[in-house]
Scaffold this motif. Structure first.
Motif, short mmCIF file in Angstrom:
data_model
loop_
_atom_site.label_atom_id
_atom_site.label_comp_id
_atom_site.label_asym_id
_atom_site.label_seq_id
_atom_site.Cartn_x
_atom_site.Cartn_y
_atom_site.Cartn_z
N LEU A 112 -37.28 -64.01 -48.89
CA LEU A 112 -37.45 -62.57 -49.17
C LEU A 112 -37.97 -62.38 -50.59
O LEU A 112 -38.88 -61.57 -50.83
N ALA A 113 -37.42 -63.15 -51.52
CA ALA A 113 -37.86 -63.07 -52.93
C ALA A 113 -39.33 -63.48 -53.05
O ALA A 113 -40.11 -62.82 -53.75
N ALA A 114 -39.70 -64.56 -52.35
CA ALA A 114 -41.09 -65.03 -52.42
C ALA A 114 -42.05 -63.98 -51.84
O ALA A 114 -43.12 -63.73 -52.41
N ILE A 115 -41.63 -63.39 -50.74
CA ILE A 115 -42.49 -62.36 -50.12
C ILE A 115 -42.61 -61.14 -51.04
O ILE A 115 -43.69 -60.57 -51.19
N ALA A 116 -41.49 -60.77 -51.68
CA ALA A 116 -41.53 -59.63 -52.61
C ALA A 116 -42.47 -59.92 -53.78
O ALA A 116 -43.27 -59.05 -54.17
N LEU A 117 -42.39 -61.13 -54.31
CA LEU A 117 -43.28 -61.51 -55.42
C LEU A 117 -44.75 -61.43 -54.99
O LEU A 117 -45.61 -60.93 -55.73
N THR A 118 -45.03 -61.93 -53.79
CA THR A 118 -46.40 -61.89 -53.28
C THR A 118 -46.85 -60.44 -53.09
O THR A 118 -48.00 -60.09 -53.43
#
Lengths: 460, 148
Positions: A112-118
């Motif tokens: 979820l964090a990686a997707i938010a960063l992207t």
């Protein structure tokens, strides 16, 4: 102005969808998720780009309008009557089952964090892309060629050389100009501002291609992080990519091609292999694409042979046909256009001269400086160097394929300066950082795959 | 276990470095783009100039573009603004600018010219100011037609 930006963006994504449907016709399959749609889009656009030169010769100034009509007709026919000839093969990693994915993402906060960063990087990129005008090459090369295509209706020799209007850029392949010109077709006039959304489409393609490539090598969370790393690289997120340069599309297509090649290492191949069509499509973006085609195809063949998987001629010959046809279209176009390459000397002649080799230390120094440029790449390239050693010793065949493809792509991008006719340092300084961008997703994939492998192998 | 920790430390350091570099670059890009970067290739004044040229010079008729040859961005901006009308660049700073104008005009049968800044005096064109200068922004533009 915001309304026009939004309209053109929606139209660009719709047109990308039309190309994706065309790609499905070529691949003879129905896409099951965004990863498949991405591949189909590139294949469809690549196919029509390769066909543009023959169409220009046969249809005259109706070639561009004809392409527009035929892509729409093919897409409509496929929607109405097309039936999936075969279930989509592959790793299954790119299938998109909405509920399954949402559940998986919510269970994994890291993902979820990686997707938010992207998502943050993508939103900033979209806003900046809408906010700014085209950059130098985006305006004077790619959009200008699109302008010529729109008004001439076909590939032409352009205005007389005395005008100095376009020069050697006429040699460049037509994929991006064709997409930009087709975007202007429904508008009925060419507007430079309308060309920008093409690069938002390729930005999404880059995200998808990177995720797909890394997902084939390791788990979904690592793939999501790899995607986030790529879009936060200043070399990808800023400067020329916001100005409509062709390097971001090249990176997207190279990553997609590498991903499909990984699948093809263990599958049957043939005329309708996505890998075959994506490799061919590399040649329609930039002239460097031809070099990448040879590199990926060579390492794919080598890896497959070392893996011990048989490759009968009945599979290989049909799979070579798209690339052969695209290369023939490119070579024929360049010989027809008769615009010399101002930047580079003929390779074979240059290899015989001592001055070519005398440049090697200087080229290495200049390229190393850009590879270590923290402001553009952070620590990506040193990390890639370390990952290369690890993958070479402990990596899987697929990981070695990606790593070697990246290594040789960067090597080839450096080696081209052996043949430059320009002053060496300004040439390297003005282009090498953009060339590195093409291989950046592959480098990130190698680093992430190496990390995942070390992590798995070291005791908890 | 220590190898795993060391690995995480190294990778964490790399990611942190890249995060810092990425955030800094993006912040710089946002500042530059919102403060300085143009949002359109052709601003309102430019569009108005093109409209007025189109009103005087018939479409499809080529035009000579008289400006500094080394001002490549401006030359190409105008060439693209005037396209599909062909435009030939004449270097206004060259001593033979007047002769070059004449030669190109004769070779391609061109009857109109657009000069950025003061046009060469010794030419066969009749010049009039088409667009007054904007202080600190752009010089005057002169539109010339071949003396009959």
């Amino acid at each position: 102005m915001m309304g026009a930006r939004l309209t053109s963006t929606v139209l660009a994504f719709l047109l990308a969808g039309v190309f994706a449907l065309n790609g499905e016709v070529i691949l003879g399959r129905r896409s099951l998720g965004i990863g498949h749609w991405n591949v189909a889009f590139i294949v469809g656009l690549g196919f029509w780009s390769a066909l543009l030169f023959p169409l220009s010769l046969t249809m005259g100034n109706l070639a561009v309008d004809g392409t527009f009509g035929m892509t729409l007709a093919a897409a409509a026919a496929w929607l109405l009557w097309g039936r999936p000839g075969r279930a989509e093969p592959g790793s299954g990693s790119m299938r998109f089952h909405y509920k399954e994915w949402v559940g998986a993402i919510l269970r994994r906060p890291a993902m979820l964090a990686a997707i938010a960063l992207t998502a943050v990087a993508a939103a900033v990129f979209a806003i900046l892309s809408w906010r700014t005008a085209l950059g130098w090459d985006g305006f004077e090369i790619w959009a200008t060629r699109a302008q010529m295509l729109f008004y001439e209706g076909r590939l032409t020799h352009g205005p007389p050389p005395e005008t100095g209007f376009i020069g050697r850029a006429l040699r460049y392949p037509p994929m991006i100009p064709l997409f930009e010109a087709l975007l202007a077709t429904p508008l009925g006039r060419f507007d430079f501002e309308w060309t920008k959304p093409v690069f938002l489409v390729f930005y999404v393609s880059l995200l998808t291609s990177t995720f797909g490539l890394v997902r084939r090598l390791t788990d979904g969370t690592s793939a999501a992080f790899a995607t986030a790393i790529v879009v936060w690289l200043p070399g990808i997120a800023t400067q020329w990519n916001l100005g409509g340069y062709c390097d971001l599309p090249m990176a997207a297509v190279l990553a997609a091609a590498a991903g499909e090649c990984v699948d093809a290492l263990t599958q049957k191949i043939g005329f309708r292999s996505a890998a075959a069509w994506l490799l061919a499509s590399l040649t329609m973006l930039k002239l460097e694409g031809e070099i990448y085609l040879y590199i990926l195809a060579s390492f794919w063949l080598l890896t497959r042979r070392l893996s011990g998987r048989k490759l009968p001629g009945s599979e290989l010959v049909p799979a070579v046909l798209p690339a052969a046809a695209f290369l023939l279209a490119g070579v024929s176009y360049r010989s027809w256009i008769r615009v010399p390459s101002a930047g580079f000397s003929p390779v074979f002649g240059s290899l015989l001269t001592a001055s070519t080799y005398g440049r090697v230390p200087e080229i290495l120094r200049l390229c190393a400086r850009w590879l270590g440029d923290m402001n553009l790449w952070g620590v990506l390239w040193p990390a890639f160097g370390a990952a290369t050693l690890f993958i070479l010793l402990r990596g899987s065949m697929a990981e070695r394929f990606v790593m070697l493809s990246c290594l040789f792509a960067v090597g080839a991008d450096s080696a081209v300066f052996l043949f430059t006719r320009w002053t060496l340092q300004p040439h390297v300084d003005s282009s090498y950082q953009r060339l590195l961008e093409h291989s950046a997703p592959l480098a990130v994939a190698t680093c992430v795959a190496a990390f995942a492998r070390v992590r798995r192998s070291s005791p908890a | 276990m220590w190898t795993r920790r060391a690995l995480h430390l190294v990778v964490g350091g790399c990611l942190a470095t890249n995060a810092v570099v990425g955030v800094r670059a993006l912040r710089h890009e946002i500042v530059v783009d919102f403060r300085y970067a143009p949002s359109r290739m052709f601003d309102a004044a430019h569009v108005e100039m093109i409209r007025r040229i189109d009103a005087v010079v018939p479409p499809e008729v080529p035009i000579l573009l008289v400006c500094r040859e080394d001002d490549i961005w401006l030359n190409r901006l105008w060439q693209r603004a005037l396209y599909p009308r062909m435009s030939f660049v004449v270097n206004v700073e060259h001593p033979s600018a007047g002769k070059d104008l004449h030669a190109l005009s004769k070779k391609f049968g061109i009857g109109y010219a657009l000069a950025v800044g003061r046009p060469p005096a010794n030419s066969e064109f009749v010049w009039q100011i088409a667009f007054p200068p904007l202080p600190g922004y752009r010089p005057a533009y002169w539109l010339g037609s071949l003396r009959r």
